[in-house]
Scaffold this motif. Structure first.
Motif, PDB file in Angstrom:
ATOM      1  N   MET B   1     -24.291  21.952  42.357  1.00  0.00           N
ATOM      2  CA  MET B   1     -23.124  21.093  42.599  1.00  0.00           C
ATOM      3  C   MET B   1     -23.308  20.339  43.913  1.00  0.00           C
ATOM      4  N   ILE B   3     -22.536  17.712  47.124  1.00  0.00           N
ATOM      5  CA  ILE B   3     -21.419  17.289  47.974  1.00  0.00           C
ATOM      6  C   ILE B   3     -21.879  16.035  48.704  1.00  0.00           C
ATOM      7  N   GLU B  19     -27.116  19.335  48.052  1.00  0.00           N
ATOM      8  CA  GLU B  19     -26.741  20.682  47.619  1.00  0.00           C
ATOM      9  C   GLU B  19     -26.262  21.421  48.884  1.00  0.00           C
ATOM     10  N   PRO B  20     -25.208  22.250  48.793  1.00  0.00           N
ATOM     11  CA  PRO B  20     -24.705  22.917  50.006  1.00  0.00           C
ATOM     12  C   PRO B  20     -25.783  23.708  50.751  1.00  0.00           C
ATOM     13  N   ARG B  21     -26.740  24.269  50.034  1.00  0.00           N
ATOM     14  CA  ARG B  21     -27.720  25.108  50.743  1.00  0.00           C
ATOM     15  C   ARG B  21     -28.816  24.308  51.433  1.00  0.00           C
ATOM     16  N   LEU B  64     -26.567  23.777  58.043  1.00  0.00           N
ATOM     17  CA  LEU B  64     -26.553  23.162  56.719  1.00  0.00           C
ATOM     18  C   LEU B  64     -26.296  21.670  56.903  1.00  0.00           C
ATOM     19  N   VAL B  66     -24.456  19.938  55.053  1.00  0.00           N
ATOM     20  CA  VAL B  66     -23.013  19.704  54.858  1.00  0.00           C
ATOM     21  C   VAL B  66     -22.208  19.937  56.136  1.00  0.00           C
ATOM     22  N   GLN B  67     -22.698  20.810  57.017  1.00  0.00           N
ATOM     23  CA  GLN B  67     -21.986  21.035  58.281  1.00  0.00           C
ATOM     24  C   GLN B  67     -22.043  19.791  59.160  1.00  0.00           C
ATOM     25  N   ALA B  68     -23.061  18.964  58.942  1.00  0.00           N
ATOM     26  CA  ALA B  68     -23.263  17.795  59.794  1.00  0.00           C
ATOM     27  C   ALA B  68     -22.524  16.565  59.267  1.00  0.00           C
ATOM     28  N   ASP B  69     -21.776  16.718  58.194  1.00  0.00           N
ATOM     29  CA  ASP B  69     -21.040  15.583  57.632  1.00  0.00           C
ATOM     30  C   ASP B  69     -20.230  14.897  58.734  1.00  0.00           C
ATOM     31  N   GLY B  70     -20.408  13.590  58.887  1.00  0.00           N
ATOM     32  CA  GLY B  70     -19.654  12.834  59.887  1.00  0.00           C
ATOM     33  C   GLY B  70     -20.287  12.828  61.269  1.00  0.00           C
TER      34      GLY B  70
END
Ligand code: FAD
Ligand code: FES
Ligand code: FES
Lengths: 285, 157
Positions: B1, B3, B19-21, B64, B66-70
């Protein structure tokens, strides 16, 4: 090396984090990720769901009131080490945080993650036990303050319940006349504590009115050497009195591994406990 | 899934599904093809993967994507200015602060922050400040010299 697959949710508030936790079994909070992600890469942890609490500003920062300092659970080691309030009123916590790993790790790792992970070789647990800190846990129905000494239950195990988040750590300010010191023998490769000694000493009119000595790295949970602390009371905290008090040190079940035997860890505790007490005493003056 | 995340890397904004991972370092190297950031140990110890994330030096193998989004990220590719080396890169060149070069991108990213935070860094400050960066070749001597000389020249920019 990368983690097994998981679902990722970013919490928008503490309540949202608790709701997400309630609606997913197998979920774990992600704070700085500097204990959890390495474990997940090694597949020692394979949570099905990560709830990222890293952006919850309500969990960050250091504030003061009269007698205590409140440290949000998401406060980084770098922020602890740099805090003016801690340097002034609780220097031992800033001192210990500055000894954690390296600048990159301190920029991401948090105090809440550090103690929730409860690695016996971490630097903050014994410091919080020695300080008599209170750890604030929150579930959807209740706030639960827990004394640091009761928080650590076993190797990598704490009294944090499945439905709780840690919000803050409350630390009493050290008054005038109290000296503190944290000394560490670090593992040469990982930098973690093989033995970390936290000492606090209050001297009033030339004699010890309060004392606390606690160790990281020696036993599975932080070890408060209360026999030594009690033996210091009323003494002048001179080198001889410290030696006498240290004779009361009794370590039950020290950890043993390929780097350091239990016997060696106990010997380190003896040597570094003594040095930490002396350093705290010198700073109390 | 997957993101969808959006990050600004070296001044360019990228929107990608991950992928989140996915670790940040793999996102940078494999998705954005910015292969200057190296992977040395994968166990958060060597610092070869160090980048700047919202103004802080961090190990990109231990985050991750995803943690760096933005977030705003700078990698080693983002330091040179129109083909002229950043003063820290120049100092590594001048002082022979590298041999095989594997640790160098992470070393330079850590060193630029070190000098920015502490422009008067002593030799001791430099050695402690680079504790999270391992070099298997140089013995560190010339790395420390390079960082000291960049600091003297006002090397944080
Ligand atoms: C190379 C390296 C060297 C290190 N050296 C040292 C060292 O010398 N000394 C030392 O003390 N530490 C060391 N550490 C560990 C570091 O301090 C970690 O940052 C810390 O232990 C975990 O904090 P975190 O924010 O990264 O937590 P995470 O990894 O995000 O989380 C750890 C655990 O705590 C839980 N958790 C996190 N926050 C909360 C919360 N608010 N409420 C409830 N549960 C929560 C998570 O679910 C997870 O189970 C090192 C780490 C690395 C990678
Ligand atoms: S690859 Fe990230 S620290 Fe070694
Ligand atoms: S120059 Fe080869 S690892 Fe540093």
């Amino acid at each position: 090396m990368f983690p097994s697959a998981f679902d990722y949710h970013r919490a928008s508030s503490i309540d949202d984090a608790l709701d997400l936790l309630a609606s997913h079994s197998e979920a774990k909070f992600l704070a700085g990720g500097h204990s959890l992600i390495p474990m997940m890469k090694l597949r020692l942890a394979e949570p099905g769901v990560l709830i990222d609490i890293g952006r919850l500003d309500e969990l960050k920062g250091i504030s003061e009131d009269n007698g205590s300092i409140r440290v949000g659970s998401l406060t980084t080691h770098a922020a602890l080490a740099a805090s003016e309030a801690l340097r002034r009123d609780c220097p031992i916590l800033a001192e210990a945080a500055a000894l954690i790993a390296d600048p990159q790790v301190r920029n991401k790792g948090t105090i809440g993650g550090n103690i929730a992970h409860a690695d016996p070789a971490s630097d903050l647990p014994a410091v919080l036990v020695a300080l008599g800190a209170t750890i604030h846990l929150k579930s959807k129905s209740a706030d639960r303050p827990v004394a640091a000494a009761d928080f650590f239950v076993d190797l990598l195990a704490t009294s944090l319940a499945d439905n709780e988040i840690m919000t803050a750590i409350e630390i009493p300010k050290l008054g005038a006349g109290t000296g503190s010191a944290y000394l560490k023998v670090e593992h040469p490769a990982s930098g973690y504590a093989v033995c970390g000694a936290a000492a606090l000493i209050t001297i009033a009119n030339g004699s010890v009115s309060a004392a606390k000595l606690a160790f990281n790295g020696v036993t599975a949970i932080p070890f408060a050497a209360d026999g030594v602390s009690e033996a210091l009371l009323g003494s002048d905290a001179g080198d001889e009195a410290v030696d006498r008090a240290m004779a009361a040190l009794a370590v039950a079940d020290p950890m043993s591994d390929s780097y350091a035997s239990g016997e060696y860890r106990t010997a380190l505790a003896r040597a570094y406990g003594k040095r930490a007490i002396r350093a705290a005493r010198d700073r109390a003056a | 899934m997957g993101i969808t995340i959006s990050v600004e890397v070296n001044g360019t904004t990228y929107e990608r599904e991950v992928e989140p991972r996915t670790l940040l370092v793999h996102f940078l190297r494999e998705e954005l093809r910015l292969t200057g950031t190296n992977v040395g140990c994968e166990t958060s110890l060597c610092g070869a993967c160090t980048v700047h994330l919202d103004g802080l030096a961090v190990k990109s193998c231990t985050q991750l994507a995803v943690q760096a989004d933005g977030a705003k990220i700078t990698t080693i590719e983002g330091l040179a200015d129109n083909g002229s080396l950043h003063p820290m890169q120049q100092a590594f060149w001048d002082e022979h602060g590298l041999q095989c070069g594997y640790c160098t991108p992470g070393m330079i990213m850590a060193a630029t922050k070190l000098v920015e935070d502490n422009p008067d860094a002593s030799e001791d400050d430099i050695r402690h400040g680079l504790k999270g960066n391992l070099c298997r070749c140089t013995g560190y001597q010339n790395i420390v010299k390079a960082v000291a000389s960049a600091a003297k020249a006002g090397g944080a920019r």
